[in-house]
Enzyme design. Structure first.
Site, PDB file in Angstrom:
ATOM      1  N   LYS A  28       0.826  -1.214   0.000  1.00  0.00           N
ATOM      2  CA  LYS A  28       0.000   0.000   0.000  1.00  0.00           C
ATOM      3  C   LYS A  28       0.856   1.258   0.000  1.00  0.00           C
ATOM      4  O   LYS A  28       0.564   2.211  -0.743  1.00  0.00           O
ATOM      5  CB  LYS A  28      -0.935  -0.003   1.212  1.00  0.00           C
ATOM      6  CG  LYS A  28      -1.917   1.175   1.199  1.00  0.00           C
ATOM      7  CD  LYS A  28      -3.028   1.013   2.196  1.00  0.00           C
ATOM      8  CE  LYS A  28      -2.583   1.194   3.612  1.00  0.00           C
ATOM      9  NZ  LYS A  28      -3.713   1.455   4.538  1.00  0.00           N
ATOM     10  N   ARG A  33       2.623   6.047  -3.332  1.00  0.00           N
ATOM     11  CA  ARG A  33       3.732   6.868  -3.818  1.00  0.00           C
ATOM     12  C   ARG A  33       3.910   6.746  -5.315  1.00  0.00           C
ATOM     13  O   ARG A  33       4.255   7.727  -5.998  1.00  0.00           O
ATOM     14  CB  ARG A  33       5.013   6.488  -3.068  1.00  0.00           C
ATOM     15  CG  ARG A  33       5.000   6.953  -1.602  1.00  0.00           C
ATOM     16  CD  ARG A  33       5.981   6.173  -0.746  1.00  0.00           C
ATOM     17  NE  ARG A  33       6.114   6.716   0.618  1.00  0.00           N
ATOM     18  CZ  ARG A  33       5.272   6.467   1.603  1.00  0.00           C
ATOM     19  NH1 ARG A  33       4.222   5.684   1.385  1.00  0.00           N
ATOM     20  NH2 ARG A  33       5.473   6.984   2.802  1.00  0.00           N
ATOM     21  N   SER A 174       7.805   9.449  11.830  1.00  0.00           N
ATOM     22  CA  SER A 174       6.630   9.356  10.963  1.00  0.00           C
ATOM     23  C   SER A 174       7.056   9.442   9.507  1.00  0.00           C
ATOM     24  O   SER A 174       7.519  10.499   9.049  1.00  0.00           O
ATOM     25  CB  SER A 174       5.631  10.478  11.280  1.00  0.00           C
ATOM     26  OG  SER A 174       4.604  10.501  10.301  1.00  0.00           O
ATOM     27  N   GLN A 176       5.011   9.402   7.110  1.00  0.00           N
ATOM     28  CA  GLN A 176       4.051  10.269   6.434  1.00  0.00           C
ATOM     29  C   GLN A 176       4.496  11.728   6.490  1.00  0.00           C
ATOM     30  O   GLN A 176       4.431  12.449   5.495  1.00  0.00           O
ATOM     31  CB  GLN A 176       2.671  10.108   7.060  1.00  0.00           C
ATOM     32  CG  GLN A 176       2.056   8.739   6.845  1.00  0.00           C
ATOM     33  CD  GLN A 176       0.715   8.599   7.552  1.00  0.00           C
ATOM     34  OE1 GLN A 176       0.226   9.530   8.189  1.00  0.00           O
ATOM     35  NE2 GLN A 176       0.117   7.423   7.443  1.00  0.00           N
ATOM     36  N   ASP A 326       2.448  -0.537  11.965  1.00  0.00           N
ATOM     37  CA  ASP A 326       1.130  -1.004  11.546  1.00  0.00           C
ATOM     38  C   ASP A 326       0.858  -2.449  11.937  1.00  0.00           C
ATOM     39  O   ASP A 326      -0.286  -2.911  11.823  1.00  0.00           O
ATOM     40  CB  ASP A 326       0.976  -0.860  10.033  1.00  0.00           C
ATOM     41  CG  ASP A 326       0.824   0.582   9.600  1.00  0.00           C
ATOM     42  OD1 ASP A 326       0.295   1.380  10.386  1.00  0.00           O
ATOM     43  OD2 ASP A 326       1.251   0.915   8.476  1.00  0.00           O
ATOM     44  N   LYS A 353      -3.618   6.504  15.072  1.00  0.00           N
ATOM     45  CA  LYS A 353      -3.826   5.835  13.790  1.00  0.00           C
ATOM     46  C   LYS A 353      -5.315   5.909  13.424  1.00  0.00           C
ATOM     47  O   LYS A 353      -6.045   6.774  13.905  1.00  0.00           O
ATOM     48  CB  LYS A 353      -3.311   4.393  13.872  1.00  0.00           C
ATOM     49  CG  LYS A 353      -1.784   4.291  13.892  1.00  0.00           C
ATOM     50  CD  LYS A 353      -1.206   4.654  12.533  1.00  0.00           C
ATOM     51  CE  LYS A 353       0.262   4.363  12.406  1.00  0.00           C
ATOM     52  NZ  LYS A 353       0.770   4.651  11.049  1.00  0.00           N
ATOM     53  N   ARG A 357      -5.270   2.521  18.567  1.00  0.00           N
ATOM     54  CA  ARG A 357      -5.085   1.079  18.439  1.00  0.00           C
ATOM     55  C   ARG A 357      -4.663   0.415  19.745  1.00  0.00           C
ATOM     56  O   ARG A 357      -4.929  -0.777  19.935  1.00  0.00           O
ATOM     57  CB  ARG A 357      -4.083   0.773  17.318  1.00  0.00           C
ATOM     58  CG  ARG A 357      -4.682   1.007  15.940  1.00  0.00           C
ATOM     59  CD  ARG A 357      -3.702   0.775  14.812  1.00  0.00           C
ATOM     60  NE  ARG A 357      -4.417   0.825  13.529  1.00  0.00           N
ATOM     61  CZ  ARG A 357      -3.824   0.909  12.348  1.00  0.00           C
ATOM     62  NH1 ARG A 357      -2.500   0.956  12.274  1.00  0.00           N
ATOM     63  NH2 ARG A 357      -4.543   0.934  11.237  1.00  0.00           N
TER      64      ARG A 357
END
Length: 457
Positions: A28, A33, A174, A176, A326, A353, A357
């Protein structure tokens, strides 16, 4: 859009060993990207093995809205005709990122240094997630964000008309945030520098280099220093997406949970910034053999043969968290069946998240009869050994695909079936999950009250 409509309860239960080949979908992170950098290149990028989950499809739709041609040629086979760095047009409508924090944050970075105003939204889960961690560094380029309290979606982002390059040290590990800043740096003059004290997944750096950007990484006393030279002309690429190690975690863990199982999971990406779960499983005593290690599209890949065996609880090194962030939900499910406690520290990122979680796994495991301890930055699961987890609970998934899949895997090894309140979000990242697991012999049924039937019966 998957995960936005009616809830789909699901139930799983123990029935017997899992056997066969688990062909998991494409990665994913790389799929997101590939679409974004394809849209920022000049010419046609061809992508094979693209994950066709809803999260990635939403990113593809966003690239179309910015003016790129994004076309599906066949299963997993896509073409992107890009508009070049700085070539995005202003979308005519809101950009809906669905359930994907990765999609939202990377797209914000990609458009933040163009003279555009874009409104972002998403599903209920995404609208609850903090975006300030991305919009704050993007403001250093000259972008301006206006959203709900806490920087949450819906949010309008005004791109910088005259962007300036930045030097930014990420305050938390991170990928992201790092990737958003690097993508913003593409359309800024001079050098944009990102410093991360703890290494995170490096797909963005690898892919930027593959598309022809000048990007370097140096390890210094400050940490990993990534330097990008802005305003390149990115060259279109042929990208073969390896299979997703985060998706592979579910059939891998299921095979480790269910007595007598023997499963082959081929072609899994083992980028060292993503492979922390597999190091952890080996330390727990997992019977995993890595076959035919090879290079696929600049990423290390291998076939995994996974067989059931007794596991022991361990303390997972906190420094490993970024490489497996994850995978903690499904690790927590597995830890419930190990001997002794499994200690997971340095995991505060799990609190922000798709759901909290740590809390979601703690409450679900408690409902299944497992003792846990938790804090702001840790989760400890007191394993009950093989066959020791009672189950019999209905677990709230909180619109979180990984919570849903983790508890469906756990239900394959509990004394009583485990029900989840909503499996619809699974489609955001792993649309074929239920069919794949049934193909291995798992018993997973849609509908909390209907009788379970063995796959193929």
């Amino acid at each position: 859009m998957a995960g936005h409509g009616e809830a789909i309860p699901m139930r799983s239960r123990a029935i017997g060993p899992l056997r066969g080949v688990a062909d998991v979908p494409g990665d994913k992170s790389i799929s997101h990207r590939a679409l974004i950098l394809g849209a920022l290149s000049v010419g046609e990028t061809r992508i094979t093995g693209l994950l066709e989950g809803q999260d990635v499809l939403d990113t593809g739709a966003a690239m179309r809205a910015f003016g790129a041609r994004v076309e599906r040629l066949g299963p997993g086979d896509w073409a992107v005709d890009g508009v070049g760095v700085g070539g995005f047009q202003e979308p005519a409508d809101v950009i809906d990122c669905g359930n994907s924090g990765t999609g939202a944050r990377l797209i914000m970075g990609a458009m933040a240094t163009s003279d555009l105003t874009v409104v972002f939204t998403g599903d209920a889960s995404l609208r609850s997630r903090p975006m300030g961690r991305v919009t704050e560094p993007l403001a250093l380029f000259g972008a301006a964000a206006h959203g709900r309290r806490g920087g949450r979606l819906p949010l309008a982002l005004r791109g910088a008309a005259n962007p300036a390059p930045v030097r930014y040290a990420t305050p938390m590990p991170s990928a992201q945030v790092k990737s958003a800043v690097l993508l913003a740096g593409l359309n800024a003059p001079g050098e944009t520098v990102v410093i991360e004290r703890e290494p995170t997944r490096d797909h963005t750096e690898r892919m930027l280099a593959g598309f022809g950007a000048a990007v370097t990484t140096e390890v210094t006393s400050e940490g990993r220093v990534i330097t990008l030279t802005g305003q390149p002309e990115l060259r279109p690429q042929a990208i073969a997406v390896p299979r997703d190690p985060s998706s592979a975690a579910f059939p891998v863990v299921a095979a480790l949970l269910v007595e007598g199982s023997d499963v082959l999971v081929p072609g899994i990406g083992l980028n060292p910034t993503r492979a922390g779960l597999y190091d952890t499983l080996i330390e727990m005593g997992a019977d995993i053999t890595f076959l035919d290690r090879r290079d696929e599209g600049g990423e290390t890949a291998a076939d995994l043969r996974v067989r059931f065996g007794p596991l022991r609880g361990i303390e997972v090194p906190p420094a490993r968290a970024a490489s497996m962030i994850d995978e903690y939900p499904v690790l927590a499910a597995l830890a419930a069946t190990a001997e002794g406690p499994t200690v997971m520290r340095g995991v505060k990122e799990l609190r922000v998240k798709e759901s909290d979680r740590i809390d979601a796994m703690a409450r679900g495991l408690e409902a299944c009869g497992v003792a846990i301890e938790e804090g702001p930055d840790f989760l400890i699961v007191h394993g009950r050994g093989p066959g020791g987890v009672e189950g019999g609970a209905t677990v709230g998934t909180r619109l979180d695909h990984r919570i849903a899949m983790a508890f469906l895997c756990l239900g394959l090894a509990t004394r009583k079936p485990v029900t989840i309140d909503d499996g619809a979000p699974i489609a955001t990242s792993f649309p074929g999950f239920v069919a794949l697991m049934r193909g291995l012999g798992a018993e997973i049924h849609e509908g909390a009250d209907a009788p379970l039937a063995r796959a193929g019966a």
